[in-house]
Every structure is written in structure tokens, then in C-alpha cells.
Design an enzyme around this catalytic site. Structure first.
Site, PDB file in Angstrom:
ATOM      1  N   GLU A  49      -4.629  81.849-102.424  1.00  0.00           N
ATOM      2  CA  GLU A  49      -5.349  83.055-102.030  1.00  0.00           C
ATOM      3  C   GLU A  49      -4.734  83.554-100.728  1.00  0.00           C
ATOM      4  O   GLU A  49      -4.703  82.827 -99.731  1.00  0.00           O
ATOM      5  CB  GLU A  49      -6.843  82.778-101.835  1.00  0.00           C
ATOM      6  CG  GLU A  49      -7.605  82.629-103.140  1.00  0.00           C
ATOM      7  CD  GLU A  49      -9.105  82.500-102.937  1.00  0.00           C
ATOM      8  OE1 GLU A  49      -9.555  82.459-101.771  1.00  0.00           O
ATOM      9  OE2 GLU A  49      -9.831  82.429-103.941  1.00  0.00           O
ATOM     10  N   ASP A  60     -16.111  87.029 -92.978  1.00  0.00           N
ATOM     11  CA  ASP A  60     -15.359  85.898 -92.461  1.00  0.00           C
ATOM     12  C   ASP A  60     -15.899  85.430 -91.122  1.00  0.00           C
ATOM     13  O   ASP A  60     -16.354  86.220 -90.299  1.00  0.00           O
ATOM     14  CB  ASP A  60     -13.876  86.277 -92.322  1.00  0.00           C
ATOM     15  CG  ASP A  60     -13.244  86.567 -93.663  1.00  0.00           C
ATOM     16  OD1 ASP A  60     -13.371  85.713 -94.551  1.00  0.00           O
ATOM     17  OD2 ASP A  60     -12.641  87.640 -93.831  1.00  0.00           O
TER      18      ASP A  60
END
Length: 275
Positions: A49, A60
Site C-alpha cells: 500500500e 491518519d
């Protein structure tokens, strides 16, 4: 059968879970990113990824936010990310690459141009954190026209209606966010994860990967006993952040090799072929 489907099919026949690392494209720089991708494959990962750096990565945690900031200091653009994938593809035609990011850069480029460029570069899947599955029929159509898998996130609080929608649209694998909150958080409840995966499998017939909160070999092994893939991001990005340049590839490689060994040591009774 595309690269992602081929990898999961082979792993299923071997009763093994996939190891999927996350790194941010351009952290610490573009050349090192490509070298890291090759080192990750040497360490035994099954799929990569690759995060597209973004100025406001809301899903995040601090570790991956800082990695985006480091990449953006080098002015890494979406075009640069495609160039890294294309460079990787010159010598690796087998390891799937999934881009993970946010909608703004894609919409600035336009769906059609994005998916065509991604396809030509050698991208196998795309996960857009802030695309609600209820609103992305056109987006998914463009991806599938280029044989690029649309990857979606599910979480502990995802309602049944959205799970059903993801089951209709998703291809390749589904990414189950095992914690509420942002990436890198801790306090993972393995029993809760197992219960949720059982529930999700009543709707979803493609592989399910689990990420968020996996920071050590023991947790990775336990997740591998329940999931089709183990996704590890923040721990790897931390290693990139704190390693001297001369040691970065070796340090990340050693970490990932230890995670690979742990995942492959999962209990024999927890066959992914039985799930």
C-alpha cells in the site's frame, strides 16, 4: 485474474495470510521509496500500500501525518507517485501495488485521467479514504474499466447498509479498520476483531485485511489467525522516520522479515481456507 486476486488465491492455497505494508510515497524521498518497495518484497510482503501524500490526512495519526509532511517538503505530486510505481514495475511485475489516499488530488486530476495514468503505471488497486461508497458508482466504474480494484474501508461502527454497499462494489480485498480513531492507535481487542470479521464474512466474499493498531509480532500473528491479510503502517513508517539514511533499508527489511515470520507462524487450526 489480476495481480491482487492472484496473490490472495495463492496464499489461500498455502493457508497463509498476506502481509501488507503501508509506506508514504516520497518519504524520505522518491528514490528511496522505490528502493524501499523492492526491499519490502525481498522481506516477504505480498502487496504494497503506497500512500499518496496529502496536506490534511484526517484519518491518519501523527506518525503518518509526519510522513506526508516530509514527502510534501520534497513537493511530491500525484504524478511523482505514478512515476515511482512505474519505476518499480520495470523490475517487478508480480507484487500488487495499491494507492491509498484522499479525494482532492484525484478530483483535481479528474477520474478518467487518474485511472488511465494509474493503469499505465502499473497500479492494481486504489483506496480513497474519504469517498463514501454510497456516492462513488462512477468512480468505481472508471476503475474497473482499467482493471483496477476499488478497495474500501470498514470499521467497527460501519452500519449494515454500508457493509452491503461495500460488498457490492469492492474488488480485490476489503480493509477492516480494527480500531475507532486514527492510524497508529493502540489497545486492539483481538476478540472483538474476530467477532467482527465473522459478521463481515456473512456479507463479503472477497479477502478481508485488518489494519490500524498492529505494532508487534505477537499481534500480527494473532490477527493472521483470523484475517486474510495483516496491514501494518505506522510501525513501519516509524522505522523509516527514525532510521539513519545509511541504515534505513536494512532496518525496515529486518522489521518486516520479523513480521513475516510471525504471520507465517500462525496456528495451524486457523486456516483461512475454512473462513
Amino acid at each position: 485474474m489480476n495481480r491482487i486476486q492472484s496473490v490472495f488465491s495463492q496464499l489461500k492455497s498455502q493457508n497463509r495470510a498476506a502481509l501488507i505494508p503501508f509506506i508514504t510515497a516520497g518519504d524520505p524521498d522518491a528514490t528511496t521509496t522505490v528502493a524501499l518497495m523492492h526491499r519490502l518484497t525481498q522481506a516477504g510482503v505480498d502487496l504494497i500500500e503506497l500512500g499518496v501524500p496529502f496536506s490534511d490526512p484526517m484519518a491518519d495519526g501523527p506518525t503518518i501525518q509526519r510522513s506526508s509532511e516530509r514527502a510534501l517538503k520534497h513537493h511530491i505530486s500525484l504524478k511523482d507517485v505514478f512515476s515511482m510505481v512505474a519505476e518499480f514495475r520495470k523490475t517487478n511485475q508480480s507484487t500488487p501495488v495499491v494507492l491509498m489516499g484522499y479525494a482532492n488530488p484525484i478530483e483535481a486530476m479528474g477520474y478518467k485521467d487518474f485511472v488511465q495514468t494509474a493503469g499505465h503505471a502499473g497500479v492494481d488497486g486504489v483506496l480513497v479514504v474519504d469517498y463514501p461508497p454510497e456516492e462513488c458508482t462512477e468512480w468505481v466504474r472508471y476503475l474497473k474499466e482499467q482493471n483496477i480494484d476499488p478497495i474500501f474501508l470498514l470499521s467497527p461502527t460501519t452500519p449494515e447498509s454500508r457493509i452491503r454497499r461495500v460488498a457490492e462494489l469492492a474488488r480485490g480485498y476489503v480493509y477492516y479498520v480494527s480500531l475507532k480513531g486514527v492510524t497508529g492507535a493502540s489497545h486492539l481487542d483481538l476478540h472483538e476483531v474476530g467477532d467482527k470479521l465473522s459478521q463481515l464474512r456473512s456479507y463479503i466474499n472477497i479477502p478481508i485485511g485488518v489494519g490500524f493498531g498492529i505494532r508487534d509480532e505477537q499481534t500480527a500473528r494473532r490477527i493472521a489467525e483470523q484475517a486474510d491479510a495483516v496491514v501494518i503502517g505506522s510501525r513501519i513508517v516509524e522505522e523509516i522516520e527514525h532510521s539513519p539514511a545509511a541504515d534505513l533499508l536494512a532496518n525496515v527489511g529486518a522489521l518486516v522479515e520479523s513480521l513475516r515470520r510471525a504471520i507465517d507462524a500462525k496456528s495451524d487450526h486457523s486456516s483461512i481456507t475454512e473462513k
